[in-house]
Every structure is written in structure tokens, then in C-alpha cells.
Design an enzyme around this catalytic site. Structure first.
Site, PDB file in Angstrom:
ATOM      1  N   SER A 260       3.017  16.230 -39.800  1.00  0.00           N
ATOM      2  CA  SER A 260       4.401  15.818 -39.587  1.00  0.00           C
ATOM      3  C   SER A 260       5.051  16.684 -38.533  1.00  0.00           C
ATOM      4  O   SER A 260       4.597  17.784 -38.232  1.00  0.00           O
ATOM      5  CB  SER A 260       5.176  15.947 -40.893  1.00  0.00           C
ATOM      6  OG  SER A 260       5.330  17.329 -41.170  1.00  0.00           O
ATOM      7  N   LYS A 261       6.109  16.138 -38.012  1.00  0.00           N
ATOM      8  CA  LYS A 261       6.886  16.791 -36.966  1.00  0.00           C
ATOM      9  C   LYS A 261       7.379  18.161 -37.408  1.00  0.00           C
ATOM     10  O   LYS A 261       7.504  19.069 -36.595  1.00  0.00           O
ATOM     11  CB  LYS A 261       8.099  15.904 -36.677  1.00  0.00           C
ATOM     12  CG  LYS A 261       8.164  15.455 -35.255  1.00  0.00           C
ATOM     13  CD  LYS A 261       9.478  14.777 -35.019  1.00  0.00           C
ATOM     14  CE  LYS A 261       9.489  14.203 -33.611  1.00  0.00           C
ATOM     15  NZ  LYS A 261      10.153  12.975 -33.492  1.00  0.00           N
ATOM     16  N   ARG A 262       7.676  18.270 -38.694  1.00  0.00           N
ATOM     17  CA  ARG A 262       8.260  19.517 -39.183  1.00  0.00           C
ATOM     18  C   ARG A 262       7.333  20.698 -38.939  1.00  0.00           C
ATOM     19  O   ARG A 262       7.782  21.809 -38.785  1.00  0.00           O
ATOM     20  CB  ARG A 262       8.607  19.407 -40.666  1.00  0.00           C
ATOM     21  CG  ARG A 262      10.027  18.920 -40.901  1.00  0.00           C
ATOM     22  CD  ARG A 262      10.300  18.712 -42.358  1.00  0.00           C
ATOM     23  NE  ARG A 262       9.538  17.581 -42.878  1.00  0.00           N
ATOM     24  CZ  ARG A 262       8.651  17.661 -43.837  1.00  0.00           C
ATOM     25  NH1 ARG A 262       8.392  18.802 -44.399  1.00  0.00           N
ATOM     26  NH2 ARG A 262       8.013  16.591 -44.250  1.00  0.00           N
TER      27      ARG A 262
END
Ligand code: GLU
Length: 492
Positions: A260-262
């Protein structure tokens, strides 16, 4: 039969690294079989359309070296065009085709009109969840009389078209990675195939398109595995032969959660902007879940075409390990020939305002040679090489070698400057300087460290830098001597 694979992204943003892997594998399968690799744009969900994403996807694929044979491309002016005789290759331009084939399913009794409102479906879901029942459509409209349904449609009532999944039995298919997979039909929803706005859903369009675009191998993310029985049912109703199905394992963060982007960048564009080489990115992405079963880690795209085997992909998720990507990038940077090195690095140095681009290419190559094994990405180059172009600022204390003293540096540096000034410009190269300065050091009974450390720091202004003679050669005699003298000034 000609092998035809496709990459079929939705234009909802930048190309994701997972998408690049899907595209790469589809490309490899097409190429190793002398087949064709297609790009189709799946824009059936108009609400999620993001302006510029088609261009971004195409440019990212092109950067990676994955040339599209058929489908959506960009022309020389950067405009979206379509190439091939099985188009259009953009789903929103194929509505007539979906209409025709959905009508056929309806006429054959394999699909039905559904008038259930969004509120009813929401209530149904809430009820199912509250009672711990499997969620999904309860098939209420499946039993409506056809004639009555037709009247309601003609009266303008809002409706969708749903696929009639068999109530009993199982759907079994062979996935190239997972082997035989079986789903119980009763657990599979009566999928909406045409939405209230007249657009098809992905599930319907994908089957119609893969059929008419003569796709032989469907290669896509794992998230579509559970939808495959619906797709196969549509093939069955039409009496079409289904393609070979392959679902790629998920990409994971190092903590094994879904990528994920996080936890870092997921858009290919981010990696382009950070200065990763396309060859390194492709090699890294190829190894996400695949390995050749040998020790070899470096593969060009051509070698991948030869060696890649879908059957060798792991069933479990693949960890996206950025350290490995850095390692690949360093390997590729290290192996670039001088001209290639200058070609790929120059734009980064020009952008940073360090060079104009008119500099001597051989000199530039020598300068880049200094840092090419020390940086991880091209984006780090300007900062790493800045000391060659700008006289570095630093604290004179760092000139003192860990086993030395200020007095020693004060003695060594002026004498060294004087000696190095006697070295001719012809001899001003790293090998010759090493011999000459080495001889001088021995003759004066200095230790190597007490000479090389302050020499290196005065040239680079850094405690960690390439070797002193390498830098001196690139800087040239005048600048080098000037920097040693500036260093002497810092000690008083
Ligand atoms: N549009 C789908 C996606 O972006 C494609 C899935 C498929 O390849 O069938 O994931």
C-alpha cells in the site's frame, strides 16, 4: 494458434508497480511464443476515470521497454491512438457491442432485468450481515415474469441486467499458478452485467473483449480469481472457448500486509522520478514472485523472454523489498558503459543546474565514474557529484585523520601542495599520482593515512568520498592545488 495476451488497466490513476508486473508477465508470455501483447483500457466505471491516466500508463510501460503491439498507444504528439483490427480497445467505445451480446444473453434466458433499488440492496446487505448470512443478491428479480419485466423497462423504470448463475453445481478451472480451482456455484452472485447507466460492468466487458480480441492467456491479479467462475459462465452461455487463466499472487509490504501507499511508493512514476533505471525496475519486478531456479539474478528483458516460466511463480504473496530494487539499480548502474552512463545521467545533472550538457563527454564519464557505485539512484547523483562543481564548505576539523593531529596536517598539507604542484599536467592522472605521491610519502616518512586522508578531504570536503587521486584527476591540476591551499587556510 497465435498467443495473444493483454494488459487491461482501468484508467483510475498512475500505473501501479503491481500493474507493471502484470503487464511484464503478459508481455513475456506473448513474446516467448512469438505472439502479440495488447493494451486495452477498461473504463467502464466512468466515475473513477482520472484525466491523464491513460497517457501515464502508456508512458510508464514505454519507459519500462514493454512495447505494445496492438491496442491503445500514443502517437508522436502524445495523443492517444488505437492500433489493430480488433478495436476499439477502449471499453467506453464498445457500448454497442456489449448491448448486442447482453441482449443475446437475455433472449437466451441467461440474464434477467433487476429493478431492485439501491436502498433495497443496502437493507438486504445489512440484514445479511446482522444475521451472519453470506452477503449477495437474493435473486428476487430472477423469478419475475419476462413479459412483465419488459413492460417495466419500457415504462422507463430504472434497472440493471444480471447474469443467471447456475444455482447448483460447481465451477472448476485450471489456473496456471494455482492448479485446479473449484467454486460452488450457489455461493456466486448473480452478477450485474449491464448497469443502470447502460455501461457494462467489468465482469461482462472483460469476457466479451477477451473473446473478440482473441486473447489466449488472461494474466491478472489474484483479486480476480474469485470472479473467474462468473466469467467462465458467460463463456459457456455464449459457447465461446475460454482463455487460459493465470492469477498472480499479491504484492506485499515487508510486514506481509498488502502493498500500500502508506508504506512507500506504489506508482511506477515515483520510481522513474527517483532515478531508477528501467532495466533494473523490470529485473526487480520480474523477480516479484518468480525466480528461474538458478543463481542468476541479472536478466535483461530479452533474457526474461527466453527464461521466464509462469509455472515457476510462487503461489504465496511476493514481498516488495526496496533494498533489492536498490541493489538491482546499483548493479545496472555499475555495468553501464561510459557513453550509456553519460546518456542516462546527464539529464539529472542538467536539471540540477550542475552542467549545461556541453561539457566534454569523456570528462563527464570520468566524473560519473567517481560516484556511480556509491549512489543507489540517479536522483542521488547531483548531490553526490556537487563537490566537483562547487567548492565545498566544510569544517577544517575533518581534515584531521583519526590517528593524526592538527600539527601533523599543518605540516603535511603545505608540503604536499608544493610537491603536487611539481607534477606535470601529463602526469596528472590517478595511477601516476598514486605512484608519485606514494614515493613522496615514503621519502618523508609520513604514514599513508596522514597524507591521503587530508588530501581527500581537501578535494572533496567530505569524510566519505571517492579516493583522492580519482577526484584529483577529474578536478584537474589547478583546481586540485587550489583546494589543497584552501584547506590549509582552514587550519590556521
Ligand atoms: N481492469 C482490471 C484491472 O485493472 C483488469 C483485470 C483483468 O485483467 O481482467 O485490474
Amino acid at each position: 494458434m497465435m498467443v495473444r495476451t493483454r494488459f487491461a488497466p482501468s484508467p483510475t490513476g498512475h500505473l501501479h508497480v503491481g500493474g507493471l508486473r502484470t503487464a511484464l508477465y503478459a508481455y513475456l508470455i506473448a513474446k516467448q511464443n512469438g505472439g502479440k501483447f495488447l493494451l486495452r483500457i477498461e473504463d467502464t466505471d466512468q466515475k473513477r476515470f482520472v484525466e491523464g491516466s491513460i497517457e501515464n500508463i502508456i508512458n510508464s510501460l514505454k519507459w519500462a521497454g514493454l512495447d505494445v503491439d496492438e491496442g491503445v498507444q500514443l502517437n508522436a504528439d502524445g495523443k492517444v491512438i488505437q492500433v489493430g483490427d480488433k478495436g476499439p480497445y477502449i471499453q467506453s467505445q464498445r457500448l454497442g457491442i456489449y448491448k448486442k451480446y447482453s441482449k443475446q444473453l437475455l433472449d437466451d434466458g441467461h440474464a434477467y432485468h433487476c429493478f431492485c433499488t439501491a436502498e433495497r440492496l443496502e437493507d438486504l446487505k445489512n440484514y445479511q450481515q446482522a444475521n451472519k448470512l453470506p452477503t449477495g443478491y437474493d435473486k428476487q428479480c430472477r423469478s419475475l415474469d419476462q413479459g412483465e419485466a419488459q413492460n417495466r423497462v419500457e415504462a422507463g423504470e430504472v434497472h440493471v441486467l444480471r447474469l443467471k448463475m447456475p444455482i447448483a453445481g460447481e465451477t472448476t478451472f485450471v489456473d496456471l499458478i494455482r492448479g485446479e480451482v473449484t467454486f460452488k456455484n450457489e455461493l456466486i452472485d448473480d452478477q450485474v452485467i449491464i448497469k443502470a447507466d447502460g455501461f457494462p460492468t467489468y465482469h461482462f466487458a472483460v469476457v466479451v473483449d477477451d473473446h473478440f480480441m482473441e486473447i489466449t492467456n488472461v494474466i491478472r491479479g489474484d483479486e480476480w480469481l474469485s470472479s473467474t467462475p462468473k466469467h467462465l459462465q458467460i463463456y459457456k452461455y455464449f459457447n465461446w472457448e475460454a482463455p487460459q487463466m493465470t492469477h498472480l499472487p499479491l504484492l506485499l509490504n515487508p510486514d506481509k500486509s498488502k502493498l500500500s501507499k502508506r508504506q512507500g511508493d506504489v506508482a511506477v512514476e515515483d520510481y522513474i522520478n527517483k532515478g531508477y533505471l528501467p532495466e533494473a525496475m523490470i529485473n526487480f519486478v520480474a523477480f516479484l514472485g518468480w525466480n528461474p531456479g538458478t543463481e542468476q539474478e541479472i536478466f535483461s528483458l530479452e533474457e526474461l523472454v527466453k527464461e521466464f516460466k509462469m509455472e515457476k511463480i510462487n503461489k504465496s504473496g511476493a514481498v516488495f523489498n526496496l533494498e533489492k530494487l536498490d541493489w538491482y539499480n546499483q548493479q545496472y548502474l555499475k555495468n553501464l558503459k561510459n557513453e550509456e552512463l553519460v546518456e542516462v545521467c546527464l539529464p539529472w545533472l542538467v536539471k540540477a543546474g550542475l552542467v549545461t550538457g556541453n561539457e566534454d563527454k569523456q570528462w563527464l564519464a570520468a566524473a560519473l565514474e567517481l560516484e556511480k557505485e556509491r549512489v543507489k539512484t540517479l536522483a542521488e547523483l547531483p548531490e553526490a557529484l556537487k563537490f566537483l562543481f562547487v567548492i565545498p564548505e566544510y569544517d577544517g576539523q575533518i581534515l584531521i585523520w583519526k590517528k593524526g593531529s592538527v600539527d601533523e596536517v599543518k605540516k603535511v598539507l603545505p608540503a604536499l601542495a608544493e610537491f603536487m604542484d611539481t607534477i606535470s599536467v601529463q602526469d596528472w592522472n590517478k595511477d601516476k599520482m598514486q605512484i608519485l605521491v606514494g614515493g613522496w610519502t615514503t621519502k618523508n616518512e609520513f604514514s599513508n593515512g596522514s597524507v591521503l586522508w587530508p588530501l581527500r578531504v581537501s578535494l572533496s570536503g567530505q569524510q566519505n568520498s571517492p579516493g583522492p587521486f580519482e577526484i584529483a584527476e577529474v578536478l584537474g591540476k589547478d583546481k586540485s592545488i587550489k583546494r589543497i591551499k584552501l584547506a590549509i587556510g582552514k587550519l590556521s
